[in-house]
Structure formats: structure tokens, C-alpha cells
Scaffold this active site. Structure first.
Site, PDB file in Angstrom:
ATOM      1  N   ARG A 121      15.383  -1.895  -8.179  1.00  0.00           N
ATOM      2  CA  ARG A 121      14.042  -1.836  -8.638  1.00  0.00           C
ATOM      3  C   ARG A 121      14.069  -1.168  -9.814  1.00  0.00           C
ATOM      4  O   ARG A 121      15.117  -1.263 -10.515  1.00  0.00           O
ATOM      5  CB  ARG A 121      12.958  -1.011  -7.821  1.00  0.00           C
ATOM      6  CG  ARG A 121      12.927  -1.743  -6.461  1.00  0.00           C
ATOM      7  CD  ARG A 121      11.872  -0.933  -5.596  1.00  0.00           C
ATOM      8  NE  ARG A 121      12.423   0.186  -4.997  1.00  0.00           N
ATOM      9  CZ  ARG A 121      11.755   1.023  -4.307  1.00  0.00           C
ATOM     10  NH1 ARG A 121      10.389   0.855  -3.803  1.00  0.00           N
ATOM     11  NH2 ARG A 121      12.360   2.090  -3.504  1.00  0.00           N
TER      12      ARG A 121
ATOM     13  N   PRO B  13       0.978  -1.234  -0.101  1.00  0.00           N
ATOM     14  CA  PRO B  13      -0.022  -0.129  -0.017  1.00  0.00           C
ATOM     15  C   PRO B  13       0.755   1.128  -0.021  1.00  0.00           C
ATOM     16  O   PRO B  13       1.684   1.447   0.751  1.00  0.00           O
ATOM     17  CB  PRO B  13      -0.831  -0.079   1.163  1.00  0.00           C
ATOM     18  CG  PRO B  13      -0.418  -1.450   1.911  1.00  0.00           C
ATOM     19  CD  PRO B  13       0.682  -2.041   1.195  1.00  0.00           C
ATOM     20  N   GLU B  14       0.617   2.119  -0.979  1.00  0.00           N
ATOM     21  CA  GLU B  14       1.120   3.451  -0.883  1.00  0.00           C
ATOM     22  C   GLU B  14       0.389   4.655  -0.253  1.00  0.00           C
ATOM     23  O   GLU B  14      -0.686   4.285   0.348  1.00  0.00           O
ATOM     24  CB  GLU B  14       1.605   3.934  -2.280  1.00  0.00           C
ATOM     25  CG  GLU B  14       2.595   3.047  -3.068  1.00  0.00           C
ATOM     26  CD  GLU B  14       3.926   3.460  -3.608  1.00  0.00           C
ATOM     27  OE1 GLU B  14       4.174   4.816  -3.497  1.00  0.00           O
ATOM     28  OE2 GLU B  14       4.247   2.801  -4.499  1.00  0.00           O
TER      29      GLU B  14
ATOM     30  N   LYS C  45       3.025   6.178   6.308  1.00  0.00           N
ATOM     31  CA  LYS C  45       2.101   4.967   6.095  1.00  0.00           C
ATOM     32  C   LYS C  45       1.496   4.439   7.327  1.00  0.00           C
ATOM     33  O   LYS C  45       0.920   3.193   7.439  1.00  0.00           O
ATOM     34  CB  LYS C  45       2.912   3.975   5.442  1.00  0.00           C
ATOM     35  CG  LYS C  45       3.228   4.366   3.819  1.00  0.00           C
ATOM     36  CD  LYS C  45       3.878   3.302   3.012  1.00  0.00           C
ATOM     37  CE  LYS C  45       4.366   3.774   1.692  1.00  0.00           C
ATOM     38  NZ  LYS C  45       5.205   2.735   0.955  1.00  0.00           N
TER      39      LYS C  45
END
Ligand SMILES: [Zn+2]
Length: 292
Positions: free
Chosen positions: A275, A2-3, A61
Site C-alpha cells: 500500500r 469501513p474503518e 471492526k
């Protein structure tokens, strides 16, 4: 994972459906879900039972729900939640069957919908932590920078701090001590909107470029938030990062070899910190090497 916008969607759901309710009982179905509560599972349950969750707040977050004593006085503690890779907070009728990966259940004194913490991979977790008397930021979250969705975000302070760094702009966007909650996807999208390559040195950015970058961050987070917000219609607080709503508005992330929506040039993928980074080579030219 989740961002930020997804976590903000969850915060709004908790504010609407959970704030003001008093905990009648807590069940912990997996000890890993409360491993950050160092005093153990029984202590976690005792710290919440009979307390009222007064609000739902967020820093980066992390979510926290300040607790009140039965007489309404602030307890100086909060239930802190982090969703990790796959965590979900669901608000559901008690008659709804248990989820396969149900880790904790909160039953309320009003007998209404339960709060359930479901987490397949159990990287997320719950804890009760100290907040100070006003239910403000828990001490353990103090190092996390305020994010641009927060009303108190200091734009001038961020701009100055960014330009003092000697790093690449994408690294700076992912640095949670500088700006909270911007993950890899949103960093790439914001850089594309600001027409900046992620390798641009931060100390050479102009004020105008930093302003464009912040606008890009806010726009992309705001759009994701607007789309994620619809999930509440079903009372299902879905924060699974795999859910599809990102893909509807992505200009560059995951779009290698597809045309740039602005100029038609093929989007390129480069490796970045284990990434990927995606950008348009025309709109976002690589910076020339710095002269030593
Ligand atoms: Zn382009």
C-alpha cells in the site's frame, strides 16, 4: 473498507434503532452472507427467529448483538456482523424497495423498520456465535485487541507493549493484536499528528512520544466519528468506505505533493506493505538506520 469510526457509527445506530426488538422473521438472500455460520442457513434463521436483540456491542471492526430468549433470559449467543469491504447495515421502512445487493433481511415483531444487510462484494458476513451467559465478547473475537475508542482501553498497557516490540511504529499500529481497529488511513494521520515517521523503531520511542501517538489516534478517530455520526439523520446507516467524509480532515493521507498543513513542505508518498504511506518529510523525518 469501513474503518473503526464507521463501524462505531453503525454500532450506535443499531443500539438506537434495533436493540430491544424481537425478530419475527429472517430472510437470507445469498448463502455467502452467512458462510461463517458453519451450521448452515436454516440453522442461522432458526437461531434468530423469536429472539430479542438486546444491545449492540463492538470489538475492533466486529459488531455483536446479544440475544435473549422469549422469556427475556440471556441465550448465551449473539448475532455477530462483520462488514468486510462493502457491507452496510441499513434500518429502513418495510415499504422501501429492496437494494440490488440485499443479502439478508430481519423483520421485527413490532412491524417497524427492518434491518437489512447489503453487501455488494460479500466479503462481510453474519453468524450466530457463543458469548457466555452475560452476552459479553464472543469467543471467536477474543484475540482482537481493545481499541482506543473503547472505555476500557488500557493506555499504560499499550504503551509498555508497544515499547517492548522490535518493529516499526506504523506496523505496530496496524497490528490488531496490539491495538484494534487502526487502518492505514488513520495510522498515517495519527503519525503526522505525533510528528513521527512510520519507520521509527518502537523500542526507541519515549513515553512522551507514545502518549502523543495515542492522542493522535484518538483525535483522528474521534473527528471521523463526529463526522460519520451525522448520517443517522436520514436513518441510513451508511458505512461505505468510499463515502466522502474522510477527505475533509485528512492532513497527509492521499495528499502527495500537496503542502503539509503545519509547515508547507510537500507531502511524500512511500510504498508500504503493498500500500502507501504518506508523511511530511520535515515534521516526520525518517529515522537514522539502526546501528548493529
Ligand atoms: Zn510538515
Amino acid at each position: 473498507m469501513p474503518e473503526l469510526p464507521e463501524v462505531e457509527v453503525v454500532r450506535r445506530g443499531l443500539e438506537r434503532w434495533v436493540a430491544g426488538r424481537t425478530v419475527a422473521a429472517v430472510e437470507v438472500h445469498h448463502p455467502r452472507a452467512v458462510r461463517r455460520h458453519l451450521e448452515g442457513t436454516d440453522h442461522f434463521i432458526a437461531a434468530l427467529t423469536g429472539r430479542t436483540l438486546t444491545a449492540a456491542r463492538r470489538r475492533g471492526k466486529y459488531l455483536w448483538l446479544p440475544l435473549a430468549e422469549p422469556d427475556g433470559a440471556p441465550s448465551g449467543q449473539a448475532l455477530v456482523a462483520h462488514l468486510g469491504m462493502s457491507g452496510q447495515l441499513l434500518v429502513e421502512k418495510p415499504s422501501q424497495p429492496d437494494e440490488t445487493h440485499l443479502r439478508a433481511r430481519f423483520v421485527f415483531t413490532d412491524g417497524g423498520r427492518e434491518l437489512r444487510f447489503v453487501d455488494q462484494r460479500t466479503f462481510g458476513g453474519l453468524a450466530v456465535e457463543e458469548t457466555g451467559e452475560d452476552g459479553g465478547l464472543p469467543t471467536r473475537l477474543a484475540h482482537i485487541a481493545i481499541d482506543p475508542l473503547d472505555d476500557t482501553f488500557d493506555e499504560a498497557g499499550f504503551s509498555a507493549a508497544l515499547r517492548r516490540r522490535r518493529t516499526e511504529v506504523k506496523r505496530a499500529l496496524l497490528d490488531q493484536t496490539l491495538i484494534g481497529g487502526v487502518g492505514n488511513i488513520y495510522a498515517d494521520e495519527a503519525l503526522w499528528r505525533a510528528r513521527l515517521h512510520g519507520a521509527r523503531p518502537t523500542d526507541r520511542l519515549t513515553r512522551v512520544q507514545v502518549h502523543a501517538l495515542l492522542d493522535g489516534v484518538r483525535d483522528v478517530l474521534g473527528e471521523a466519528l463526529a463526522q460519520g455520526g451525522t448520517s443517522f439523520d436520514s436513518l441510513y446507516v451508511d458505512v461505505n468506505g468510499q463515502s466522502g467524509y474522510f477527505s475533509r480532515f485528512l492532513a497527509v493521507y492521499g495528499q502527495a505533493d500537496r503542502p503539509c498543513p503545519r509547515c508547507g513542505t510537500a507531502i511524500t508518498r512511500e510504498s508500504f506493505m503493498n500500500r502507501s504511506s504518506y508523511s511530511c518529510p520535515t515534521c516526520q523525518p525518517r529515522p537514522r538506520a539502526r546501528r548493529s
